[in-house]
Motif scaffolding. Structure first.
Motif, PDB file in Angstrom:
ATOM      1  N   VAL A 192       0.838  -1.200   0.000  1.00 22.22           N
ATOM      2  CA  VAL A 192       0.000   0.000   0.000  1.00 22.22           C
ATOM      3  C   VAL A 192       0.872   1.249   0.000  1.00 22.22           C
ATOM      4  N   ALA A 193       1.899   1.247   0.837  1.00 22.81           N
ATOM      5  CA  ALA A 193       2.768   2.424   0.927  1.00 22.81           C
ATOM      6  C   ALA A 193       3.485   2.681  -0.388  1.00 22.81           C
ATOM      7  N   VAL A 194       4.004   1.634  -0.994  1.00 18.78           N
ATOM      8  CA  VAL A 194       4.699   1.805  -2.267  1.00 18.78           C
ATOM      9  C   VAL A 194       3.757   2.317  -3.340  1.00 18.78           C
ATOM     10  N   SER A 195       2.512   1.832  -3.333  1.00 18.08           N
ATOM     11  CA  SER A 195       1.551   2.297  -4.331  1.00 18.08           C
ATOM     12  C   SER A 195       1.212   3.761  -4.127  1.00 18.08           C
ATOM     13  N   ILE A 196       1.164   4.193  -2.871  1.00 21.01           N
ATOM     14  CA  ILE A 196       0.927   5.615  -2.590  1.00 21.01           C
ATOM     15  C   ILE A 196       2.062   6.450  -3.148  1.00 21.01           C
ATOM     16  N   LEU A 197       3.308   6.022  -2.879  1.00 24.40           N
ATOM     17  CA  LEU A 197       4.458   6.759  -3.371  1.00 24.40           C
ATOM     18  C   LEU A 197       4.471   6.803  -4.900  1.00 24.40           C
ATOM     19  N   SER A 198       4.148   5.665  -5.510  1.00 25.13           N
ATOM     20  CA  SER A 198       4.196   5.585  -6.963  1.00 25.13           C
ATOM     21  C   SER A 198       3.152   6.475  -7.615  1.00 25.13           C
ATOM     22  N   GLY A 199       2.115   6.816  -6.863  1.00 23.76           N
ATOM     23  CA  GLY A 199       1.049   7.623  -7.428  1.00 23.76           C
ATOM     24  C   GLY A 199       1.279   9.116  -7.296  1.00 23.76           C
ATOM     25  N   CYS A 200       2.459   9.519  -6.865  1.00 24.72           N
ATOM     26  CA  CYS A 200       2.733  10.939  -6.692  1.00 24.72           C
ATOM     27  C   CYS A 200       2.777  11.645  -8.050  1.00 24.72           C
ATOM     28  N   ALA A 201       2.659  12.952  -8.020  1.00 24.43           N
ATOM     29  CA  ALA A 201       2.674  13.745  -9.245  1.00 24.43           C
ATOM     30  C   ALA A 201       4.027  13.650  -9.929  1.00 24.43           C
ATOM     31  N   ALA A 202       4.058  14.058 -11.198  1.00 27.42           N
ATOM     32  CA  ALA A 202       5.296  14.032 -11.971  1.00 27.42           C
ATOM     33  C   ALA A 202       6.379  14.833 -11.261  1.00 27.42           C
ATOM     34  N   ARG A 203       7.577  14.316 -11.296  1.00 26.85           N
ATOM     35  CA  ARG A 203       8.678  14.936 -10.566  1.00 26.85           C
ATOM     36  C   ARG A 203       9.441  15.889 -11.467  1.00 26.85           C
ATOM     37  N   PRO A 204      10.079  16.897 -10.886  1.00 22.05           N
ATOM     38  CA  PRO A 204      10.812  17.877 -11.689  1.00 22.05           C
ATOM     39  C   PRO A 204      12.021  17.245 -12.366  1.00 22.05           C
ATOM     40  N   GLY A 205      12.251  17.611 -13.600  1.00 29.49           N
ATOM     41  CA  GLY A 205      13.397  17.113 -14.341  1.00 29.49           C
ATOM     42  C   GLY A 205      14.585  18.045 -14.205  1.00 29.49           C
ATOM     43  N   PRO A 206      15.721  17.658 -14.766  1.00 32.62           N
ATOM     44  CA  PRO A 206      16.939  18.469 -14.646  1.00 32.62           C
ATOM     45  C   PRO A 206      16.845  19.819 -15.336  1.00 32.62           C
ATOM     46  N   GLN A 207      15.804  20.041 -16.132  1.00 30.31           N
ATOM     47  CA  GLN A 207      15.668  21.336 -16.808  1.00 30.31           C
ATOM     48  C   GLN A 207      15.487  22.486 -15.808  1.00 30.31           C
ATOM     49  N   VAL A 208      15.047  22.175 -14.592  1.00 33.30           N
ATOM     50  CA  VAL A 208      14.865  23.252 -13.604  1.00 33.30           C
ATOM     51  C   VAL A 208      16.206  23.835 -13.173  1.00 33.30           C
ATOM     52  N   LEU A 209      17.294  23.171 -13.518  1.00 33.15           N
ATOM     53  CA  LEU A 209      18.622  23.678 -13.158  1.00 33.15           C
ATOM     54  C   LEU A 209      19.204  24.599 -14.220  1.00 33.15           C
ATOM     55  N   GLU A 210      18.479  24.778 -15.329  1.00 36.04           N
ATOM     56  CA  GLU A 210      18.937  25.695 -16.378  1.00 36.04           C
ATOM     57  C   GLU A 210      18.742  27.130 -15.906  1.00 36.04           C
ATOM     58  N   PRO A 211      19.801  27.934 -15.853  1.00 38.11           N
ATOM     59  CA  PRO A 211      19.672  29.307 -15.348  1.00 38.11           C
ATOM     60  C   PRO A 211      18.781  30.164 -16.242  1.00 38.11           C
ATOM     61  N   ILE A 212      17.979  31.020 -15.606  1.00 40.14           N
ATOM     62  CA  ILE A 212      17.177  31.998 -16.330  1.00 40.14           C
ATOM     63  C   ILE A 212      17.391  33.363 -15.692  1.00 40.14           C
ATOM     64  N   PRO A 213      17.278  34.431 -16.459  1.00 42.34           N
ATOM     65  CA  PRO A 213      17.389  35.777 -15.867  1.00 42.34           C
ATOM     66  C   PRO A 213      16.273  35.978 -14.850  1.00 42.34           C
ATOM     67  N   ALA A 214      16.613  36.526 -13.705  1.00 39.69           N
ATOM     68  CA  ALA A 214      15.593  36.730 -12.671  1.00 39.69           C
ATOM     69  C   ALA A 214      15.878  38.023 -11.931  1.00 39.69           C
ATOM     70  N   SER A 215      14.916  38.917 -11.966  1.00 36.45           N
ATOM     71  CA  SER A 215      15.002  40.159 -11.215  1.00 36.45           C
ATOM     72  C   SER A 215      13.586  40.543 -10.827  1.00 36.45           C
ATOM     73  N   VAL A 216      13.141  40.049  -9.689  1.00 40.21           N
ATOM     74  CA  VAL A 216      11.767  40.245  -9.255  1.00 40.21           C
ATOM     75  C   VAL A 216      11.785  40.872  -7.863  1.00 40.21           C
TER      76      VAL A 216
END
Length: 381
Positions: free
Chosen positions: A19-43
């Motif tokens: 049951v626990a493994v099935s709960i974990l497996s049902g989690c939402a899609a995980r972030p890929g390595p693209q989130v490590l690509e730098p973007i300009p940020a000034s907020v």
């Protein structure tokens, strides 16, 4: 550790495991390595957290800035600047979507691959700008990708506002629910590298204090590194370490054997535990129904006596809210409370000082100093 450290806790059965493994497996899609690509940020209102990284993960390419789940022949080093959005909620990571925006999500704004001298120079320079000069090393747990570990440390550093220098030790987890045994071997592969990192951070008085925080399977890796430091005579470093193990995935008997070598640390080693941690229930099943340290019950007198004797502080944080359905990340709620707890303790960073077994009072959410309970204490020295 001498003396008993066996808790009263329900055993995980095969059905509960599935049951626990099935709960974990049902989690939402995980972030890929693209989130490590730098973007300009000034907020306006965004904060920037710089995370220094030491990792036993192999680089995607010799000159590349991405890390894989393969094991590196030698430790790699990097630094990342992560922008925290103005709308950030404590305890959460606002992951970027297909169109990353620093106004609404965590984003990477700078990254650099380093060699060891440049890494140590960067950490030392950052520490020199802080008072007190403190370095915080985070060791992630099982089933964790590099980007998840990196952003998690950035989130904790932003929420806790500790004033220290955040350093991530990233070992090569395969980041799969079914990769438990692979992860355990990868953690074992990395223990000498973690010990070397801690020794390097202590060289030439780089910091007055090194705080080592390890979660889940990372707790086993951290304690193995402490054992290695003791065996190699690094008593000087152990004397400056503050250690926090959150939901440690360690066999109770193995922990007792490890502590027999490590001995009493000057600053009590802190265990954050929850007897209803479902992820550790799965781990117990996978390891032959062996009790896990992070799921111990603390009411038994044997636990209380063993904690005091070994100079260990055990805190039951079951009353805190978990963001996952496995009750495995409650420590994040404690991190989010840190500024209020520190204010109640006059901002002192050395509140992890009292050995014994305690229950955290989530309603009062007040400590006389950081992490030192002002709630319902069951036992103490």
């Amino acid at each position: 550790m001498t003396g008993p450290f066996h808790p009263r806790s329900p055993r995980a059965g095969a059905l509960g495991c599935l049951v626990a493994v099935s709960i974990l497996s049902g989690c939402a899609a995980r972030p890929g390595p693209q989130v490590l690509e730098p973007i300009p940020a000034s907020v306006e209102g965004a904060r920037t957290v710089t995370v220094h990284v030491a990792t036993t993960r192999e680089r995607e390419a010799p000159d590349g800035s991405q890390f894989t789940s393969r094991r590196a022949a030698a430790t790699n080093y990097a630094t990342y600047d992560i922008s925290i959005p103005p709308v950030h909620r404590p305890g959460a990571i606002e992951w970027p979507d297909a169109e990353p925006s620093a106004a609404t999500s965590f984003v990477t704004i700078r990254r650099a691959m380093l060699d060891r001298p440049a890494f140590e120079q960067g950490v030392a320079g950052a520490a020199d700008r802080r008072r007190p000069r403190r370095i915080g090393v985070f060791v992630h747990g099982f089933n964790t990708s590099f980007q998840e570990a990196l952003y998690r440390l950035a989130q904790m550093a932003a929420d806790a506002d500790l004033g220290g220098v955040p350093v991530l030790f990233a070992w090569p987890s395969v980041a799969r629910v079914t990769g438990y045994l692979e992860d355990k071997e990868a953690a074992t592969y990395s223990r000498d590298a973690l010990a070397a990192l801690l020794a390097g951070l202590a060289r030439d008085g780089m910091a007055e204090e090194v705080v080592l925080v390890a979660h889940s399977m990372g707790g086993w890796l951290a304690v193995e590194a402490l054992r290695q430091l003791r065996l190699t005579g690094r008593d000087d470093l152990l004397a400056r370490l503050s250690v926090v193990l959150a939901a440690p995935d360690i066999d109770v008997d193995v922990f007792r054997a490890q502590m027999q070598v490590i001995g009493r640390l000057p600053t009590p080693l802190v265990l954050l535990v929850s007897s209803d941690d479902r992820a550790l229930g799965v781990s117990s099943f996978l390891t032959g129904d062996r009790q896990r340290l992070g799921a111990i019950g603390i009411v038994a007198r044997a636990v209380q006596d063993a904690a005091v004797k070994a100079n260990v502080q055990v805190i039951d944080i079951s009353s805190l809210e978990a963001s996952d359905r496995m009750n495995h990340d409650r420590y994040l709620s404690l991190v989010a409370l840190y500024p209020r707890l520190a204010a109640a303790g006059d901002g002192k960073a050395g509140g992890l000082r009292r050995a014994g077994a305690f229950v955290f009072n989530a309603v009062g959410a007040a400590l006389s100093s950081p992490f030192e309970l002002a709630g319902r204490a069951i036992a103490g020295d």
